[in-house]
Design a protein around this motif. Structure first.
Motif, mmCIF file in Angstrom:
data_model
loop_
_atom_site.group_PDB
_atom_site.id
_atom_site.type_symbol
_atom_site.label_atom_id
_atom_site.label_comp_id
_atom_site.label_asym_id
_atom_site.label_seq_id
_atom_site.Cartn_x
_atom_site.Cartn_y
_atom_site.Cartn_z
ATOM 1 N N GLU A 7 0.833 -1.206 0.000
ATOM 2 C CA GLU A 7 0.000 0.000 0.000
ATOM 3 C C GLU A 7 0.869 1.259 0.000
ATOM 4 O O GLU A 7 0.624 2.191 -0.758
ATOM 5 C CB GLU A 7 -0.916 0.002 1.225
ATOM 6 C CG GLU A 7 -1.815 1.222 1.297
ATOM 7 C CD GLU A 7 -2.661 1.255 2.554
ATOM 8 O OE1 GLU A 7 -3.491 2.163 2.652
ATOM 9 O OE2 GLU A 7 -2.483 0.395 3.433
ATOM 10 N N GLU A 8 1.895 1.254 0.828
ATOM 11 C CA GLU A 8 2.799 2.408 0.887
ATOM 12 C C GLU A 8 3.566 2.564 -0.418
ATOM 13 O O GLU A 8 3.743 3.678 -0.911
ATOM 14 C CB GLU A 8 3.772 2.251 2.056
ATOM 15 C CG GLU A 8 4.667 3.435 2.273
ATOM 16 C CD GLU A 8 5.572 3.292 3.477
ATOM 17 O OE1 GLU A 8 6.345 4.239 3.720
ATOM 18 O OE2 GLU A 8 5.533 2.258 4.162
ATOM 19 N N TRP A 11 1.338 4.099 -3.014
ATOM 20 C CA TRP A 11 1.121 5.513 -2.731
ATOM 21 C C TRP A 11 2.350 6.327 -3.113
ATOM 22 O O TRP A 11 2.232 7.403 -3.689
ATOM 23 C CB TRP A 11 0.767 5.698 -1.251
ATOM 24 C CG TRP A 11 0.296 7.078 -0.958
ATOM 25 C CD1 TRP A 11 -0.964 7.575 -1.139
ATOM 26 C CD2 TRP A 11 1.087 8.156 -0.464
ATOM 27 N NE1 TRP A 11 -0.997 8.893 -0.778
ATOM 28 C CE2 TRP A 11 0.242 9.278 -0.359
ATOM 29 C CE3 TRP A 11 2.416 8.281 -0.101
ATOM 30 C CZ2 TRP A 11 0.689 10.511 0.102
ATOM 31 C CZ3 TRP A 11 2.865 9.514 0.356
ATOM 32 C CH2 TRP A 11 2.002 10.610 0.449
ATOM 33 N N ARG A 35 11.204 8.097 7.445
ATOM 34 C CA ARG A 35 10.097 7.174 7.689
ATOM 35 C C ARG A 35 10.361 6.286 8.891
ATOM 36 O O ARG A 35 11.490 6.063 9.282
ATOM 37 C CB ARG A 35 9.784 6.338 6.446
ATOM 38 C CG ARG A 35 10.715 5.178 6.200
ATOM 39 C CD ARG A 35 10.314 4.358 4.990
ATOM 40 N NE ARG A 35 9.078 3.628 5.149
ATOM 41 C CZ ARG A 35 9.000 2.442 5.732
ATOM 42 N NH1 ARG A 35 10.055 1.850 6.212
ATOM 43 N NH2 ARG A 35 7.830 1.844 5.833
ATOM 44 N N ARG A 88 0.206 -0.046 12.869
ATOM 45 C CA ARG A 88 0.334 0.138 11.413
ATOM 46 C C ARG A 88 -0.332 1.434 10.951
ATOM 47 O O ARG A 88 0.214 2.159 10.126
ATOM 48 C CB ARG A 88 -0.253 -1.047 10.665
ATOM 49 C CG ARG A 88 0.586 -2.293 10.774
ATOM 50 C CD ARG A 88 0.195 -3.297 9.698
ATOM 51 N NE ARG A 88 0.984 -4.492 9.792
ATOM 52 C CZ ARG A 88 2.205 -4.620 9.274
ATOM 53 N NH1 ARG A 88 2.748 -3.618 8.632
ATOM 54 N NH2 ARG A 88 2.870 -5.743 9.404
ATOM 55 N N LYS A 89 -1.507 1.722 11.486
ATOM 56 C CA LYS A 89 -2.217 2.945 11.109
ATOM 57 C C LYS A 89 -1.439 4.180 11.566
ATOM 58 O O LYS A 89 -1.291 5.144 10.810
ATOM 59 C CB LYS A 89 -3.611 2.945 11.709
ATOM 60 C CG LYS A 89 -4.421 4.165 11.352
ATOM 61 C CD LYS A 89 -5.792 4.140 11.979
ATOM 62 C CE LYS A 89 -6.522 5.407 11.620
ATOM 63 N NZ LYS A 89 -7.356 5.894 12.682
ATOM 64 N N THR A 91 1.757 4.441 12.090
ATOM 65 C CA THR A 91 2.966 4.556 11.283
ATOM 66 C C THR A 91 2.646 5.026 9.879
ATOM 67 O O THR A 91 3.355 5.860 9.309
ATOM 68 C CB THR A 91 3.711 3.209 11.240
ATOM 69 O OG1 THR A 91 3.892 2.743 12.568
ATOM 70 C CG2 THR A 91 5.064 3.344 10.585
ATOM 71 N N TRP A 92 1.562 4.501 9.287
ATOM 72 C CA TRP A 92 1.177 4.895 7.934
ATOM 73 C C TRP A 92 0.863 6.381 7.874
ATOM 74 O O TRP A 92 1.296 7.090 6.972
ATOM 75 C CB TRP A 92 -0.001 4.059 7.450
ATOM 76 C CG TRP A 92 -0.642 4.572 6.208
ATOM 77 C CD1 TRP A 92 -1.921 4.984 6.068
ATOM 78 C CD2 TRP A 92 -0.041 4.736 4.909
ATOM 79 N NE1 TRP A 92 -2.150 5.398 4.778
ATOM 80 C CE2 TRP A 92 -1.008 5.257 4.047
ATOM 81 C CE3 TRP A 92 1.234 4.496 4.416
ATOM 82 C CZ2 TRP A 92 -0.749 5.541 2.716
ATOM 83 C CZ3 TRP A 92 1.487 4.786 3.089
ATOM 84 C CH2 TRP A 92 0.508 5.293 2.253
ATOM 85 N N GLU A 93 0.119 6.902 8.858
ATOM 86 C CA GLU A 93 -0.211 8.326 8.878
ATOM 87 C C GLU A 93 1.046 9.179 9.012
ATOM 88 O O GLU A 93 1.193 10.204 8.340
ATOM 89 C CB GLU A 93 -1.181 8.622 10.020
ATOM 90 C CG GLU A 93 -2.565 8.060 9.784
ATOM 91 C CD GLU A 93 -3.475 8.155 10.989
ATOM 92 O OE1 GLU A 93 -3.024 8.645 12.054
ATOM 93 O OE2 GLU A 93 -4.625 7.736 10.887
ATOM 94 N N ASN A 95 4.187 8.279 8.153
ATOM 95 C CA ASN A 95 4.999 8.153 6.941
ATOM 96 C C ASN A 95 4.401 8.926 5.775
ATOM 97 O O ASN A 95 5.137 9.506 4.972
ATOM 98 C CB ASN A 95 5.180 6.677 6.570
ATOM 99 C CG ASN A 95 6.129 5.965 7.507
ATOM 100 O OD1 ASN A 95 6.923 6.578 8.205
ATOM 101 N ND2 ASN A 95 6.038 4.656 7.535
ATOM 102 N N LYS A 96 3.094 8.950 5.684
ATOM 103 C CA LYS A 96 2.439 9.711 4.616
ATOM 104 C C LYS A 96 2.738 11.203 4.764
ATOM 105 O O LYS A 96 3.087 11.878 3.801
ATOM 106 C CB LYS A 96 0.934 9.450 4.667
ATOM 107 C CG LYS A 96 0.174 9.926 3.482
ATOM 108 C CD LYS A 96 -1.271 9.454 3.575
ATOM 109 C CE LYS A 96 -2.063 9.892 2.394
ATOM 110 N NZ LYS A 96 -3.451 9.441 2.462
#
Length: 111
Positions: A7-8, A11, A35, A88-89, A91-93, A95-96
């Motif tokens: 997913e990352e 993106w 990141r 995970r959520k 970290t994803w926020e 990193n985005k």
């Protein structure tokens, strides 16, 4: 790029689709340094169950929440458990946001 899930990666490819090869290399160099790995955030969350709580929030540059977790024992461990489940959520926020800031730092995108 090691440690990046699909997913990352998708993106990042969408974010950098209009970049030249040199700009992609520069962007990835900056982004890799900024990141966070989801496993690191999970480990730091779990450390908060037996040691100082809130380390994961400091790593995610959420200093206020980190201090709050530290003084409240991770909201009596409930916040720490929630962070471990949602690592995970979180970290994803993070990193985005860092990817967008990295692109803006290079002047490649206007956000």
């Amino acid at each position: 790029m090691p440690g990046v899930d699909s997913e990352e990666l998708m993106w990042l490819q969408e974010l950098t689709k209009n970049f030249s090869e040199e700009n992609k290399r520069r962007f990835l160099s900056i982004y890799q340094g900024r990141r966070q790995d989801p496993q690191t955030i999970l480990i730091c969350s779990l450390i908060g169950l037996i040691g100082p709580a809130g380390i994961q929030r400091f790593l995610l540059k959420q200093i206020g929440m980190g201090i709050l977790y530290l003084f409240t024992l991770g909201f009596c461990f409930i916040g720490t458990i929630v962070d471990a489940v949602n690592h995970r959520k979180l970290t994803w926020e993070y990193n985005k946001k860092e990817a967008i800031e990295s692109a803006a730092l290079l002047g490649l995108k206007d956000f």
